[in-house]
Design a protein around this motif. Structure first.
Motif, PDB file in Angstrom:
ATOM      1  N   HIS A   1      -4.120  -9.224 -17.745  1.00  0.00           N
ATOM      2  CA  HIS A   1      -2.601  -9.408 -18.320  1.00  0.00           C
ATOM      3  C   HIS A   1      -2.022  -8.150 -18.506  1.00  0.00           C
ATOM      4  O   HIS A   1      -2.258  -7.173 -18.955  1.00  0.00           O
ATOM      5  N   TYR A   2      -1.001  -8.169 -18.278  1.00  0.00           N
ATOM      6  CA  TYR A   2       0.431  -6.716 -18.469  1.00  0.00           C
ATOM      7  C   TYR A   2       1.061  -6.813 -19.323  1.00  0.00           C
ATOM      8  O   TYR A   2       1.306  -7.746 -19.811  1.00  0.00           O
ATOM      9  N   LYS A   3       1.216  -5.852 -20.233  1.00  0.00           N
ATOM     10  CA  LYS A   3       2.778  -5.728 -20.797  1.00  0.00           C
ATOM     11  C   LYS A   3       2.904  -4.205 -20.933  1.00  0.00           C
ATOM     12  O   LYS A   3       2.858  -3.286 -21.483  1.00  0.00           O
ATOM     13  N   TYR A   4       4.379  -4.240 -20.949  1.00  0.00           N
ATOM     14  CA  TYR A   4       4.760  -2.940 -20.911  1.00  0.00           C
ATOM     15  C   TYR A   4       5.809  -2.869 -22.473  1.00  0.00           C
ATOM     16  O   TYR A   4       6.155  -3.822 -22.594  1.00  0.00           O
ATOM     17  N   LYS A   5       6.131  -1.390 -22.230  1.00  0.00           N
ATOM     18  CA  LYS A   5       6.434  -0.891 -23.481  1.00  0.00           C
ATOM     19  C   LYS A   5       8.234  -1.939 -24.189  1.00  0.00           C
ATOM     20  O   LYS A   5       8.660  -1.743 -24.640  1.00  0.00           O
ATOM     21  N   THR A   6       8.917  -2.175 -22.730  1.00  0.00           N
ATOM     22  CA  THR A   6      10.031  -2.548 -22.458  1.00  0.00           C
ATOM     23  C   THR A   6      10.413  -4.439 -22.736  1.00  0.00           C
ATOM     24  O   THR A   6      10.631  -5.326 -22.824  1.00  0.00           O
ATOM     25  N   GLY A   7       8.595  -4.626 -23.101  1.00  0.00           N
ATOM     26  CA  GLY A   7       8.251  -6.165 -23.544  1.00  0.00           C
ATOM     27  C   GLY A   7       8.055  -6.658 -21.979  1.00  0.00           C
ATOM     28  O   GLY A   7       7.590  -7.456 -21.970  1.00  0.00           O
ATOM     29  N   HIS A   8       8.332  -6.312 -20.590  1.00  0.00           N
ATOM     30  CA  HIS A   8       8.137  -7.103 -19.874  1.00  0.00           C
ATOM     31  C   HIS A   8       6.664  -7.546 -19.769  1.00  0.00           C
ATOM     32  O   HIS A   8       5.909  -6.575 -19.703  1.00  0.00           O
ATOM     33  N   GLN A   9       5.947  -8.705 -18.923  1.00  0.00           N
ATOM     34  CA  GLN A   9       4.855  -8.791 -19.000  1.00  0.00           C
ATOM     35  C   GLN A   9       4.103  -9.501 -17.638  1.00  0.00           C
ATOM     36  O   GLN A   9       5.570 -10.748 -17.410  1.00  0.00           O
ATOM     37  N   GLY A  10       3.139  -9.414 -17.298  1.00  0.00           N
ATOM     38  CA  GLY A  10       2.463 -11.072 -16.513  1.00  0.00           C
ATOM     39  C   GLY A  10       1.289 -10.579 -16.289  1.00  0.00           C
ATOM     40  O   GLY A  10       0.107 -10.136 -16.899  1.00  0.00           O
TER      41      GLY A  10
ATOM     42  N   VAL B   1     -16.684   4.750   0.879  1.00  0.00           N
ATOM     43  CA  VAL B   1     -15.295   5.115  -0.651  1.00  0.00           C
ATOM     44  C   VAL B   1     -14.410   4.065  -0.609  1.00  0.00           C
ATOM     45  O   VAL B   1     -13.768   3.525  -1.677  1.00  0.00           O
ATOM     46  N   LEU B   2     -13.899   2.746   0.190  1.00  0.00           N
ATOM     47  CA  LEU B   2     -13.703   1.876  -0.188  1.00  0.00           C
ATOM     48  C   LEU B   2     -14.654   0.948  -1.362  1.00  0.00           C
ATOM     49  O   LEU B   2     -13.366   0.528  -2.313  1.00  0.00           O
ATOM     50  N   LYS B   3     -15.566   1.048  -1.368  1.00  0.00           N
ATOM     51  CA  LYS B   3     -15.899   0.160  -2.795  1.00  0.00           C
ATOM     52  C   LYS B   3     -16.143   1.027  -3.920  1.00  0.00           C
ATOM     53  O   LYS B   3     -15.936   0.311  -4.461  1.00  0.00           O
ATOM     54  N   GLU B   4     -16.072   2.320  -3.659  1.00  0.00           N
ATOM     55  CA  GLU B   4     -15.836   3.403  -5.406  1.00  0.00           C
ATOM     56  C   GLU B   4     -14.432   3.154  -5.541  1.00  0.00           C
ATOM     57  O   GLU B   4     -14.029   3.095  -6.295  1.00  0.00           O
ATOM     58  N   LEU B   5     -13.192   3.316  -4.336  1.00  0.00           N
ATOM     59  CA  LEU B   5     -12.042   2.508  -4.817  1.00  0.00           C
ATOM     60  C   LEU B   5     -11.907   0.973  -5.363  1.00  0.00           C
ATOM     61  O   LEU B   5     -10.990   1.241  -6.812  1.00  0.00           O
ATOM     62  N   ILE B   6     -12.415   0.313  -4.454  1.00  0.00           N
ATOM     63  CA  ILE B   6     -12.649  -0.771  -5.841  1.00  0.00           C
ATOM     64  C   ILE B   6     -13.061  -1.231  -7.150  1.00  0.00           C
ATOM     65  O   ILE B   6     -12.825  -1.247  -7.732  1.00  0.00           O
ATOM     66  N   THR B   7     -14.348  -0.105  -7.001  1.00  0.00           N
ATOM     67  CA  THR B   7     -15.023   0.023  -8.731  1.00  0.00           C
ATOM     68  C   THR B   7     -13.932   0.658  -9.345  1.00  0.00           C
ATOM     69  O   THR B   7     -14.002   0.409 -10.397  1.00  0.00           O
ATOM     70  N   GLN B   8     -13.803   1.319  -9.044  1.00  0.00           N
ATOM     71  CA  GLN B   8     -12.404   2.696  -9.741  1.00  0.00           C
ATOM     72  C   GLN B   8     -11.298   2.100 -10.621  1.00  0.00           C
ATOM     73  O   GLN B   8     -11.159   2.222 -11.636  1.00  0.00           O
ATOM     74  N   SER B   9     -11.211   1.341  -9.578  1.00  0.00           N
ATOM     75  CA  SER B   9     -10.211   0.470  -9.519  1.00  0.00           C
ATOM     76  C   SER B   9      -9.925  -0.715 -11.033  1.00  0.00           C
ATOM     77  O   SER B   9      -9.524  -0.371 -11.669  1.00  0.00           O
ATOM     78  N   ILE B  10     -10.865  -1.066 -11.095  1.00  0.00           N
ATOM     79  CA  ILE B  10     -11.423  -2.249 -11.631  1.00  0.00           C
ATOM     80  C   ILE B  10     -11.755  -1.467 -12.842  1.00  0.00           C
ATOM     81  O   ILE B  10     -11.515  -2.157 -13.955  1.00  0.00           O
ATOM     82  N   THR B  11     -12.864  -0.792 -13.200  1.00  0.00           N
ATOM     83  CA  THR B  11     -13.379   0.018 -13.829  1.00  0.00           C
ATOM     84  C   THR B  11     -11.714   0.463 -14.567  1.00  0.00           C
ATOM     85  O   THR B  11     -11.452   0.457 -15.873  1.00  0.00           O
ATOM     86  N   PHE B  12     -10.353   1.228 -14.465  1.00  0.00           N
ATOM     87  CA  PHE B  12      -9.213   1.789 -14.191  1.00  0.00           C
ATOM     88  C   PHE B  12      -8.726   0.560 -15.340  1.00  0.00           C
ATOM     89  O   PHE B  12      -8.543   1.062 -16.744  1.00  0.00           O
ATOM     90  N   LEU B  13      -8.240  -0.701 -14.482  1.00  0.00           N
ATOM     91  CA  LEU B  13      -7.755  -0.876 -15.242  1.00  0.00           C
ATOM     92  C   LEU B  13      -8.808  -1.885 -16.386  1.00  0.00           C
ATOM     93  O   LEU B  13      -7.579  -2.408 -17.321  1.00  0.00           O
ATOM     94  N   LYS B  14      -9.800  -2.394 -16.705  1.00  0.00           N
ATOM     95  CA  LYS B  14     -10.581  -3.259 -17.260  1.00  0.00           C
ATOM     96  C   LYS B  14      -9.942  -1.586 -18.760  1.00  0.00           C
ATOM     97  O   LYS B  14     -10.468  -3.090 -20.123  1.00  0.00           O
ATOM     98  N   LYS B  15     -10.598  -1.326 -17.955  1.00  0.00           N
ATOM     99  CA  LYS B  15     -10.202   0.160 -19.360  1.00  0.00           C
ATOM    100  C   LYS B  15      -8.831   0.354 -20.191  1.00  0.00           C
ATOM    101  O   LYS B  15      -8.373   0.327 -21.588  1.00  0.00           O
ATOM    102  N   THR B  16      -7.673   0.506 -19.262  1.00  0.00           N
ATOM    103  CA  THR B  16      -6.368   0.688 -20.393  1.00  0.00           C
ATOM    104  C   THR B  16      -5.970  -0.504 -20.052  1.00  0.00           C
ATOM    105  O   THR B  16      -4.547  -0.671 -21.399  1.00  0.00           O
ATOM    106  N   TYR B  17      -6.497  -1.953 -19.752  1.00  0.00           N
ATOM    107  CA  TYR B  17      -5.820  -3.536 -20.336  1.00  0.00           C
ATOM    108  C   TYR B  17      -6.807  -3.988 -21.281  1.00  0.00           C
ATOM    109  O   TYR B  17      -6.392  -5.386 -21.466  1.00  0.00           O
ATOM    110  N   SER B  18      -8.195  -3.839 -21.454  1.00  0.00           N
ATOM    111  CA  SER B  18      -8.944  -4.153 -22.358  1.00  0.00           C
ATOM    112  C   SER B  18      -8.971  -5.948 -22.090  1.00  0.00           C
ATOM    113  O   SER B  18      -8.938  -6.867 -22.343  1.00  0.00           O
ATOM    114  N   VAL B  19      -9.405  -5.677 -20.442  1.00  0.00           N
ATOM    115  CA  VAL B  19     -10.501  -7.078 -19.683  1.00  0.00           C
ATOM    116  C   VAL B  19     -11.621  -7.343 -19.781  1.00  0.00           C
ATOM    117  O   VAL B  19     -12.036  -6.024 -20.282  1.00  0.00           O
ATOM    118  N   GLU B  20     -11.213  -8.083 -19.850  1.00  0.00           N
ATOM    119  CA  GLU B  20     -13.326  -7.788 -20.687  1.00  0.00           C
ATOM    120  C   GLU B  20     -14.386  -8.448 -18.533  1.00  0.00           C
ATOM    121  O   GLU B  20     -12.955  -9.063 -17.635  1.00  0.00           O
TER     122      GLU B  20
END
Length: 140
Positions: A58-67, A121-140
C-alpha cells in the motif's frame, strides 16, 4: 475521486497465459511465471486484465493519493514482455546494465524474449525490487 485501474483480481493466471497465441511467447510467459514465483516467494495474481503480479504493498503519496500495487510483475504484450520493478533505487540501474538486451521506461523494463537476458540478473532485480519496496513502504 481517482479510481485505480489496475487492481488485483481473481482471474486465472493460467487461463490468461493460455490465451497467448504465439507459442514461444506463451512458453516464455510460463518460464517467467516460474522465475517470478520462486524468486519472489509470492503466488501469482492477475492485476487488471493483462498483468501478472506478485505480492502487494500500500502506497500513500504526500499529495494524499494512495492505493495498492504489486511488488513485481510482468505482462506478455504483443510486441514484447513488460517487466515491472520498483523505481527509485540506484541498484536497479546497475542491474539493468548487466541484464542483457532490453529497453526501459520509467517503471517498466521491456524484453523481446527470455533468451535475450541473463536470468540470474532478472532474479536479482526481482529480489532487489521487493527488498526496496518492503523497506520503503514497511511491507511485511
Amino acid at each position: 475521486m481517482y479510481e485505480q485501474k489496475t487492481k488485483e483480481n481473481e482471474a486465472s493466471v493460467v487461463e490468461f497465459i493460455e490465451q497467448i497465441e504465439n507459442t514461444r511467447k506463451r512458453e516464455d510467459a510460463y518460464k517467467l511465471l516460474e522465475i517470478f514465483t520462486e524468486t519472489s516467494g509470492y503466488p501469482p495474481k492477475m492485476w487488471g486484465a493483462s498483468i501478472i503480479g506478485f505480492g502487494s504493498y500500500h502506497y500513500k503519496y504526500k499529495t494524499g493519493h494512495q492505493g495498492d500495487a504489486m511488488l513485481v510483475g510482468f505482462s506478455p504484450r504483443k510486441a514484447n514482455f513488460s517487466l515491472y520493478f520498483a523505481t527509485g533505487d540506484t541498484e536497479r540501474e546497475a542491474l539493468l546494465k548487466k541484464i542483457g538486451k532490453h529497453k526501459s521506461g520509467k517503471s517498466c523494463v521491456y524484453i523481446n524474449k527470455l533468451d535475450d537476458i541473463d536470468v540470474s540478473v532478472l532474479k536479482e532485480l526481482i529480489t532487489q525490487s521487493i527488498t526496496f519496496l518492503k523497506k520503503t513502504y514497511s511491507v511485511e
